[in-house]
Design a protein around this motif. Structure first.
Motif, PDB file in Angstrom:
ATOM      1  N   SER A   1       6.255  14.915   4.901  1.00  0.00           N
ATOM      2  CA  SER A   1       7.254  14.692   3.841  1.00  0.00           C
ATOM      3  C   SER A   1       6.631  14.003   2.635  1.00  0.00           C
ATOM      4  CB  SER A   1       8.409  13.846   4.379  1.00  0.00           C
ATOM      5  OG  SER A   1       7.946  12.572   4.805  1.00  0.00           O
ATOM      6  N   ARG A   2       5.708  13.056   2.866  1.00  0.00           N
ATOM      7  CA  ARG A   2       5.063  12.353   1.752  1.00  0.00           C
ATOM      8  C   ARG A   2       4.060  13.248   1.040  1.00  0.00           C
ATOM      9  NH1 ARG A   2       3.635   6.927   4.635  1.00  0.00           N
ATOM     10  NH2 ARG A   2       1.620   7.293   3.634  1.00  0.00           N
ATOM     11  N   ILE A   3       3.387  14.127   1.778  1.00  0.00           N
ATOM     12  CA  ILE A   3       2.468  15.075   1.147  1.00  0.00           C
ATOM     13  C   ILE A   3       3.238  15.972   0.185  1.00  0.00           C
ATOM     14  CG2 ILE A   3       0.976  17.077   1.550  1.00  0.00           C
ATOM     15  CD1 ILE A   3       0.095  15.771   4.167  1.00  0.00           C
ATOM     16  N   ARG A   4       4.357  16.494   0.654  1.00  0.00           N
ATOM     17  CA  ARG A   4       5.140  17.397  -0.196  1.00  0.00           C
ATOM     18  C   ARG A   4       5.716  16.659  -1.405  1.00  0.00           C
ATOM     19  NH1 ARG A   4       7.792  22.384   3.092  1.00  0.00           N
ATOM     20  NH2 ARG A   4       6.033  22.746   4.468  1.00  0.00           N
ATOM     21  N   GLU A   5       6.199  15.441  -1.195  1.00  0.00           N
ATOM     22  CA  GLU A   5       6.716  14.676  -2.325  1.00  0.00           C
ATOM     23  C   GLU A   5       5.644  14.483  -3.385  1.00  0.00           C
ATOM     24  OE1 GLU A   5       8.532  11.011  -1.256  1.00  0.00           O
ATOM     25  OE2 GLU A   5      10.011  11.938   0.066  1.00  0.00           O
ATOM     26  N   ASN A   6       4.427  14.168  -2.950  1.00  0.00           N
ATOM     27  CA  ASN A   6       3.311  13.985  -3.879  1.00  0.00           C
ATOM     28  C   ASN A   6       2.998  15.270  -4.616  1.00  0.00           C
ATOM     29  OD1 ASN A   6       1.330  11.450  -4.033  1.00  0.00           O
ATOM     30  ND2 ASN A   6       2.418  11.372  -2.076  1.00  0.00           N
ATOM     31  N   ILE A   7       2.843  16.359  -3.873  1.00  0.00           N
ATOM     32  CA  ILE A   7       2.458  17.633  -4.488  1.00  0.00           C
ATOM     33  C   ILE A   7       3.537  18.114  -5.454  1.00  0.00           C
ATOM     34  CG2 ILE A   7       2.005  20.071  -4.047  1.00  0.00           C
ATOM     35  CD1 ILE A   7       0.601  19.187  -1.449  1.00  0.00           C
TER      36      ILE A   7
END
Length: 208
Positions: free
Chosen positions: A173-179
């Motif tokens: 979830s944090r990877i997607r939020e960042n990207i």
């Protein structure tokens, strides 16, 4: 600078009333009509557009009796200012020549956008609608996550799925939020965003 002419849900019957939040402007935005809302999605998620104002109003516009003439004003990174109107093909636009002449005289661009201009790339619009809630009123993503993801990306093109595998210590979830935030801010380009649904198959690369 311009301020939006206020509207309320009760101002117009028979039209959809949309209430959104602009991270770019740090305020709520309101629209009548689905087409104007869809156009806002594209403007809000376009990193080339720095600022905009729906239903723009200013002393200058009032002096020229144009404070209710435009649906939006926008400012691009290169300094270009554009006034826009949003129309369906069956809507008459008798003021087009007058508005274009006024904008040209003052060094502005003037555009009329129709449904096919806004909804012509349906998958891209769908992806931007999916991306926007990840931005909204949330704080910018964690800086250490961002550095890790950009280091994993390097100078190559990689899919979000590949980055999730490489950066396995960071929650998905944090990877997607960042990207998604980096796409929104213009630090990354989603190279196939118009061809695939936003997700693990989306390919990203750095700007430049």
């Amino acid at each position: 600078m311009y301020k939006p002419i206020p509207i309320k849900r009760s101002d117009r019957y028979g039209s959809s009333f949309w209430d959104g939040y602009s991270y770019k402007l740090q305020r709520n935005v309101h629209f009548f009509g689905d087409l104007k809302y869809d156009h806002w999605i594209l403007v809000e998620t376009d990193p080339n557009i720095l600022k905009y104002c729906e239903r723009p109003n200013s002393e200058k516009l009032q002096q020229n009796n144009l404070h209710k003439a435009f649906d939006m004003w926008q400012l691009e990174r290169n300094g270009k200012e554009t006034f826009l109107n949003i129309r369906y093909k069956n809507q008459s636009d008798t003021n087009h020549e007058r508005l274009e002449k006024w904008c040209t005289k003052l060094g502005y661009d003037y555009k009329v956008l129709y449904e096919e201009d806004i909804r012509g790339q349906a998958l891209y619009l769908k992806n931007m609608k999916w991306l926007l809630p990840y931005i909204g009123q949330r704080k910018p993503p964690i800086e250490t996550d961002k550095r890790h993801i950009l280091r994993a990306l390097g100078d190559q093109n990689k899919t979000i799925g590949e980055l999730q595998s490489i950066c396995s210590t960071i929650p998905i979830s944090r990877i997607r939020e960042n990207i998604y935030f980096l796409i929104y801010s213009g630090e990354l380009i989603a190279t196939n965003i118009k061809e695939v649904e936003l997700g693990i198959a989306t390919e990203v690369k750095r700007i430049g």
